[in-house]
Scaffold this active site. Structure first.
Site, PDB file in Angstrom:
ATOM      1  N   GLY A 142       0.791  -1.208   0.000  1.00 25.20           N
ATOM      2  CA  GLY A 142       0.000   0.000   0.000  1.00 25.20           C
ATOM      3  C   GLY A 142       0.831   1.269   0.000  1.00 25.20           C
ATOM      4  O   GLY A 142       0.624   2.159  -0.824  1.00 25.20           O
ATOM      5  N   SER A 182      -6.941  -8.930  -3.697  1.00 26.36           N
ATOM      6  CA  SER A 182      -7.333  -7.975  -2.663  1.00 26.36           C
ATOM      7  C   SER A 182      -6.352  -6.813  -2.541  1.00 26.36           C
ATOM      8  O   SER A 182      -6.672  -5.790  -1.927  1.00 26.36           O
ATOM      9  CB  SER A 182      -7.471  -8.681  -1.312  1.00 26.36           C
ATOM     10  OG  SER A 182      -6.203  -9.147  -0.853  1.00 26.36           O
ATOM     11  N   ASN A 183      -5.155  -6.948  -3.114  1.00 24.01           N
ATOM     12  CA  ASN A 183      -4.164  -5.866  -3.071  1.00 24.01           C
ATOM     13  C   ASN A 183      -4.536  -4.698  -3.982  1.00 24.01           C
ATOM     14  O   ASN A 183      -4.131  -3.558  -3.743  1.00 24.01           O
ATOM     15  CB  ASN A 183      -2.787  -6.369  -3.502  1.00 24.01           C
ATOM     16  CG  ASN A 183      -2.234  -7.501  -2.665  1.00 24.01           C
ATOM     17  OD1 ASN A 183      -1.488  -8.337  -3.156  1.00 24.01           O
ATOM     18  ND2 ASN A 183      -2.611  -7.552  -1.394  1.00 24.01           N
ATOM     19  N   LEU A 184      -5.274  -4.985  -5.051  1.00 28.31           N
ATOM     20  CA  LEU A 184      -5.425  -4.017  -6.134  1.00 28.31           C
ATOM     21  C   LEU A 184      -6.256  -2.796  -5.760  1.00 28.31           C
ATOM     22  O   LEU A 184      -6.216  -1.782  -6.464  1.00 28.31           O
ATOM     23  CB  LEU A 184      -6.036  -4.704  -7.361  1.00 28.31           C
ATOM     24  CG  LEU A 184      -5.236  -5.914  -7.893  1.00 28.31           C
ATOM     25  CD1 LEU A 184      -5.901  -6.478  -9.132  1.00 28.31           C
ATOM     26  CD2 LEU A 184      -3.790  -5.540  -8.182  1.00 28.31           C
ATOM     27  N   GLN A 185      -6.994  -2.858  -4.660  1.00 31.14           N
ATOM     28  CA  GLN A 185      -7.792  -1.721  -4.209  1.00 31.14           C
ATOM     29  C   GLN A 185      -6.915  -0.557  -3.762  1.00 31.14           C
ATOM     30  O   GLN A 185      -7.352   0.582  -3.731  1.00 31.14           O
ATOM     31  CB  GLN A 185      -8.733  -2.205  -3.092  1.00 31.14           C
ATOM     32  CG  GLN A 185      -9.308  -1.149  -2.182  1.00 31.14           C
ATOM     33  CD  GLN A 185      -8.584  -1.072  -0.843  1.00 31.14           C
ATOM     34  OE1 GLN A 185      -7.524  -1.679  -0.654  1.00 31.14           O
ATOM     35  NE2 GLN A 185      -9.142  -0.333   0.084  1.00 31.14           N
ATOM     36  N   ARG A 186      -5.644  -0.813  -3.451  1.00 31.12           N
ATOM     37  CA  ARG A 186      -4.778   0.239  -2.927  1.00 31.12           C
ATOM     38  C   ARG A 186      -3.342   0.156  -3.423  1.00 31.12           C
ATOM     39  O   ARG A 186      -2.635   1.157  -3.413  1.00 31.12           O
ATOM     40  CB  ARG A 186      -4.773   0.187  -1.389  1.00 31.12           C
ATOM     41  CG  ARG A 186      -4.159  -1.083  -0.834  1.00 31.12           C
ATOM     42  CD  ARG A 186      -4.595  -1.411   0.581  1.00 31.12           C
ATOM     43  NE  ARG A 186      -4.026  -2.678   1.043  1.00 31.12           N
ATOM     44  CZ  ARG A 186      -4.507  -3.862   0.706  1.00 31.12           C
ATOM     45  NH1 ARG A 186      -5.545  -3.955  -0.091  1.00 31.12           N
ATOM     46  NH2 ARG A 186      -3.949  -4.973   1.143  1.00 31.12           N
ATOM     47  N   LYS A 238       5.501  -9.645  -6.203  1.00 27.34           N
ATOM     48  CA  LYS A 238       5.282  -8.206  -6.054  1.00 27.34           C
ATOM     49  C   LYS A 238       6.532  -7.410  -6.408  1.00 27.34           C
ATOM     50  O   LYS A 238       6.449  -6.319  -6.996  1.00 27.34           O
ATOM     51  CB  LYS A 238       4.858  -7.881  -4.620  1.00 27.34           C
ATOM     52  CG  LYS A 238       3.402  -8.095  -4.309  1.00 27.34           C
ATOM     53  CD  LYS A 238       3.074  -7.545  -2.924  1.00 27.34           C
ATOM     54  CE  LYS A 238       1.610  -7.782  -2.581  1.00 27.34           C
ATOM     55  NZ  LYS A 238       1.270  -7.251  -1.242  1.00 27.34           N
ATOM     56  N   ASP A 274       3.828  -3.079   7.359  1.00 26.54           N
ATOM     57  CA  ASP A 274       2.523  -3.031   8.004  1.00 26.54           C
ATOM     58  C   ASP A 274       2.466  -3.863   9.282  1.00 26.54           C
ATOM     59  O   ASP A 274       1.392  -4.231   9.735  1.00 26.54           O
ATOM     60  CB  ASP A 274       1.430  -3.511   7.037  1.00 26.54           C
ATOM     61  CG  ASP A 274       1.639  -4.957   6.593  1.00 26.54           C
ATOM     62  OD1 ASP A 274       2.671  -5.558   6.966  1.00 26.54           O
ATOM     63  OD2 ASP A 274       0.760  -5.478   5.881  1.00 26.54           O
ATOM     64  N   CYS A 278      -4.238  -3.814   8.968  1.00 19.28           N
ATOM     65  CA  CYS A 278      -5.110  -3.396   7.876  1.00 19.28           C
ATOM     66  C   CYS A 278      -5.900  -4.582   7.335  1.00 19.28           C
ATOM     67  O   CYS A 278      -7.021  -4.421   6.857  1.00 19.28           O
ATOM     68  CB  CYS A 278      -4.286  -2.752   6.761  1.00 19.28           C
ATOM     69  SG  CYS A 278      -3.626  -1.123   7.210  1.00 19.28           S
ATOM     70  N   CYS A 303     -11.989 -16.527  13.775  1.00 17.18           N
ATOM     71  CA  CYS A 303     -11.900 -15.156  13.272  1.00 17.18           C
ATOM     72  C   CYS A 303     -11.476 -15.235  11.816  1.00 17.18           C
ATOM     73  O   CYS A 303     -11.867 -16.167  11.112  1.00 17.18           O
ATOM     74  CB  CYS A 303     -10.939 -14.326  14.111  1.00 17.18           C
ATOM     75  SG  CYS A 303      -9.236 -14.944  14.143  1.00 17.18           S
TER      76      CYS A 303
END
Length: 392
Positions: free
Chosen positions: A50, A78-82, A95, A139, A197, A350
């Site tokens: 991110g 799920s990484n591509l949103q940010r 990556k 992170d 996050c 969880c």
């Protein structure tokens, strides 16, 4: 606090480089000298996620001559949103390699060094020694303390950033001229106290806000321009659209950069920060089941009460059949214990198993001796039992 330039200028800029960086060159505070310093600079970015995405892209566009990328993960949807340095076509790709290709597409004059490995105490000193400045895009607390301590021991400055939901923070740490990260945060928070996050989410564009600030600070330190965030913590609230600053002073009793340091070499940072508390580890030792075991219990009509300890918005995305939602905090506050059945075995879960282990410790202490939790959480359930369901 103004600082002298971190690096010496390169001998010259080529004609093509002059054309490319012309908007920098006409700024008096940068000019030819500043751009030559950027060309001669070696910057290592820890992480290509991110914060690393905008940081790497803008460092490349600015003309930093050598960029290092430390990253061991692969691109996930799920990484591509940010994580805008990666694209749909990069899913499943390294990556580090994906980031390298994007950087080279932005600026072919930048040399990119890949470090496709997990940063730890065995490789950090040798790696950091090759660079002038470190940009921390990590992170997790273990790596943050590792980066800090390595930079202090090597005398390196680094630019730090942190993001969560709608909030971001940034600062510059350089023990030779001011405080380090441990002066601000001497100890990591208790395990499970601060969600990641991945657990709590993050507004995608927040990465750009904080990542671009990190690059601005890196450029200032490298070129000796302006006053970097050394000794200052910048706090950004995207919901209120406010920025505020907190002064950070060097702590004379700091464990790593103080007058009598107790940390004089790298330590075990995973143990220092902990993934889960000692109590949770002890509780889960003989009370962890697999998703397949849970499926067998469900199919066999075992007397169990499946409790999801995530947050409501997570529960809406995906859930285990038959699970009821009681967020972790309800257990920590003691509000949920009276609602638990005495004639059924409690099965907690969880997202991945960290939060449920913490709740399991609470239940064991409250007398629910046969309670268990699901190792791997709902992610493990989806991967092993219901692969058609979404993950996040």
């Amino acid at each position: 606090m103004s600082l002298p330039p971190l690096v010496e200028p390169a001998p010259e800029l080529t004609v093509d480089e002059v054309r490319r960086y012309s908007r920098h060159l006409i700024i008096p505070d940068v000019g030819m000298d500043g751009q030559k310093r950027l060309k001669n600079a070696k910057v290592l970015c820890v992480g290509a996620g991110g914060l690393g995405s905008p940081a790497l892209m803008y460092l490349a566009a600015a003309g930093v001559g050598t960029l290092g990328i430390v990253e061991f993960d692969e691109v996930d949807e799920s990484n591509l949103q940010r994580q805008i340095i990666h694209s749909q076509a990069d899913i499943g790709k390294s990556k580090a390699l994906s980031a390298k290709e994007t950087v080279e597409g932005i600026n072919p004059y930048v040399r990119v060094n890949l470090h496709e490995e997990r940063l730890d105490s065995s490789n950090v000193m040798e790696m950091f020694a090759q660079y002038d400045l470190i940009v921390d895009g990590t992170d997790n607390f273990a790596t943050r303390y590792l980066v800090n301590d390595a930079c202090v021991l090597l005398g390196k400055p680094y630019v730090w950033g942190s993001i969560y939901r709608f909030d971001g923070q940034a600062s510059v740490f350089w023990a030779e001229h001011g405080p380090c990260y441990r002066c601000l945060y001497p100890e990591p928070p208790p395990p499970g106290m601060v969600p990641s996050c991945a657990e709590g989410g993050v507004l995608g564009v927040l990465c750009a806000s904080i990542g671009s600030i990190q690059v601005t600070e890196a450029i200032k330190v490298l070129t000796g321009t302006g006053e970097p965030l050394l000794g200052r913590l910048m706090i950004y609230d995207a919901l209120e659209m406010t920025y505020r600053q907190v002064k950070v002073r060097k702590d004379p009793d700091c464990a790593v950069c103080g007058e009598n340091p107790t940390v004089t070499e790298l330590i075990d940072y995973e143990a220092f920060c902990g993934v889960v508390s000692d109590e949770a580890q002890a509780a889960a030792l003989d009370a962890t089941i697999t998703p397949r075991q849970l499926k067998e219990w469900i199919d066999g009509d075992e007397k169990i009460d499946i409790i999801d300890v995530r947050e409501p918005n997570e529960y809406e995305i995906v859930s285990i059949p038959g699970a009821r939602l009681i967020p972790k905090n309800e257990f920590l506050m003691g509000n949920a214990l009276s609602d638990l059945p005495q004639d059924k075995r409690i099965v907690l879960h969880c997202k991945t198993g960290v939060r449920s282990a913490e709740v399991l410790a609470v239940l064991k202490n409250a007398g629910f001796a046969d309670a268990v939790h699901v190792g791997g959480g709902v992610i493990g359930w989806v991967n092993q039992i219901e692969p058609e369901k979404p993950v996040y």
